[in-house]
Write a protein that holds these residues in place. Structure first.
Motif, PDB file in Angstrom:
ATOM      1  N   SER A  88     -13.910   5.748  12.386  1.00 33.48           N
ATOM      2  CA  SER A  88     -12.986   4.664  12.301  1.00 33.48           C
ATOM      3  C   SER A  88     -13.553   3.542  11.257  1.00 33.48           C
ATOM      4  O   SER A  88     -12.557   3.124  10.493  1.00 33.48           O
ATOM      5  CB  SER A  88     -12.819   3.867  13.720  1.00 33.48           C
ATOM      6  OG  SER A  88     -12.236   4.635  14.675  1.00 33.48           O
ATOM      7  N   LYS A 126      -9.400   2.802  10.316  1.00 37.11           N
ATOM      8  CA  LYS A 126      -8.334   3.011  10.987  1.00 37.11           C
ATOM      9  C   LYS A 126      -8.765   3.500  12.438  1.00 37.11           C
ATOM     10  O   LYS A 126      -9.517   4.281  12.482  1.00 37.11           O
ATOM     11  CB  LYS A 126      -7.348   4.092  10.428  1.00 37.11           C
ATOM     12  CG  LYS A 126      -6.027   3.840  11.381  1.00 37.11           C
ATOM     13  CD  LYS A 126      -5.096   5.142  10.951  1.00 37.11           C
ATOM     14  CE  LYS A 126      -4.880   5.302   9.500  1.00 37.11           C
ATOM     15  NZ  LYS A 126      -3.768   6.256   9.175  1.00 37.11           N
ATOM     16  N   THR A 185      -7.351   5.432  15.536  1.00 33.24           N
ATOM     17  CA  THR A 185      -6.051   6.330  16.006  1.00 33.24           C
ATOM     18  C   THR A 185      -6.769   6.680  17.639  1.00 33.24           C
ATOM     19  O   THR A 185      -7.449   7.290  17.705  1.00 33.24           O
ATOM     20  CB  THR A 185      -5.988   7.349  15.265  1.00 33.24           C
ATOM     21  OG1 THR A 185      -5.917   7.117  13.884  1.00 33.24           O
ATOM     22  CG2 THR A 185      -4.873   8.298  15.585  1.00 33.24           C
ATOM     23  N   SER A 220      -5.018  -0.224  11.920  1.00 32.78           N
ATOM     24  CA  SER A 220      -5.697  -0.345  10.421  1.00 32.78           C
ATOM     25  C   SER A 220      -6.117  -1.550  10.494  1.00 32.78           C
ATOM     26  O   SER A 220      -5.587  -2.427  10.899  1.00 32.78           O
ATOM     27  CB  SER A 220      -5.013   0.240   9.361  1.00 32.78           C
ATOM     28  OG  SER A 220      -3.897  -0.726   9.290  1.00 32.78           O
ATOM     29  N   TYR A 221      -7.467  -1.734   9.976  1.00 29.63           N
ATOM     30  CA  TYR A 221      -8.091  -2.747   9.651  1.00 29.63           C
ATOM     31  C   TYR A 221      -7.259  -3.815   8.206  1.00 29.63           C
ATOM     32  O   TYR A 221      -6.908  -4.995   8.478  1.00 29.63           O
ATOM     33  CB  TYR A 221      -9.289  -2.731   8.773  1.00 29.63           C
ATOM     34  CG  TYR A 221     -10.134  -4.132   8.616  1.00 29.63           C
ATOM     35  CD1 TYR A 221     -10.650  -4.924   9.534  1.00 29.63           C
ATOM     36  CD2 TYR A 221     -10.230  -4.672   7.256  1.00 29.63           C
ATOM     37  CE1 TYR A 221     -11.221  -6.033   9.310  1.00 29.63           C
ATOM     38  CE2 TYR A 221     -10.862  -5.889   7.106  1.00 29.63           C
ATOM     39  CZ  TYR A 221     -11.384  -6.556   8.118  1.00 29.63           C
ATOM     40  OH  TYR A 221     -11.906  -7.709   7.947  1.00 29.63           O
ATOM     41  N   PHE A 224      -8.070  -4.161  15.235  1.00 31.79           N
ATOM     42  CA  PHE A 224      -9.004  -3.014  14.493  1.00 31.79           C
ATOM     43  C   PHE A 224     -10.446  -3.517  15.078  1.00 31.79           C
ATOM     44  O   PHE A 224     -10.923  -2.586  15.678  1.00 31.79           O
ATOM     45  CB  PHE A 224      -8.760  -3.045  13.108  1.00 31.79           C
ATOM     46  CG  PHE A 224     -10.090  -1.829  12.548  1.00 31.79           C
ATOM     47  CD1 PHE A 224      -9.783  -0.732  12.535  1.00 31.79           C
ATOM     48  CD2 PHE A 224     -11.250  -2.552  12.075  1.00 31.79           C
ATOM     49  CE1 PHE A 224     -10.573   0.188  12.110  1.00 31.79           C
ATOM     50  CE2 PHE A 224     -12.205  -1.687  11.660  1.00 31.79           C
ATOM     51  CZ  PHE A 224     -11.714  -0.466  11.614  1.00 31.79           C
TER      52      PHE A 224
END
Length: 119
Positions: free
Chosen positions: A70, A75, A77, A86-87, A94
């Motif tokens: 991640s 990101k 998920t 997502s960042y 995130f």
């Protein structure tokens, strides 16, 4: 056919000796008792019980790998149906997800280390 008592662990030998019908199997009782004495006097030759891979270790590996992937991808998920967080889109969510994963990872790590300390 007689069991191969030499391959038993000390714990298994003790359990076997306790549950054995000594009147029916006196020679086995003597042999097991000798092996127990030998194992207590010479613990180097006692085979240790092998344990399967610890569940905590597996969970730490999975969660740690998830955190690393991640962070690399930027990101998190959760499932295949949802694109994830997502960042770039939402840095707060995130970071929160990474924080929660890190917290869970540390819980498994502490539980694993405490169990190792007790052994």
């Amino acid at each position: 056919m007689e069991p191969n008592f030499e391959r038993y662990t000390l714990k298994e030998l003790q359990e076997c000796f306790e549950s054995l019908d000594k009147a029916k199997w006196p020679e086995r009782a003597i042999k097991i008792e000798q092996l127990i004495k030998q194992a207590k006097c010479n613990p180097i030759h006692v085979s240790e019980e092998t344990t399967p891979l610890n569940k905590d270790v597996v969970m730490m590996f999975v969660i740690g790998l998830t955190i690393i992937v991640s962070l690399i991808l930027g990101k998190v998920t959760i499932s295949n149906r949802y694109d994830g967080f997502s960042y770039a889109d939402n840095p707060f969510v995130f970071s929160l997800c990474i924080g929660v994963l890190l917290f869970i990872f540390l819980q498994y790590l502490s539980r694993y280390l405490i169990s190792k300390k007790d052994d």
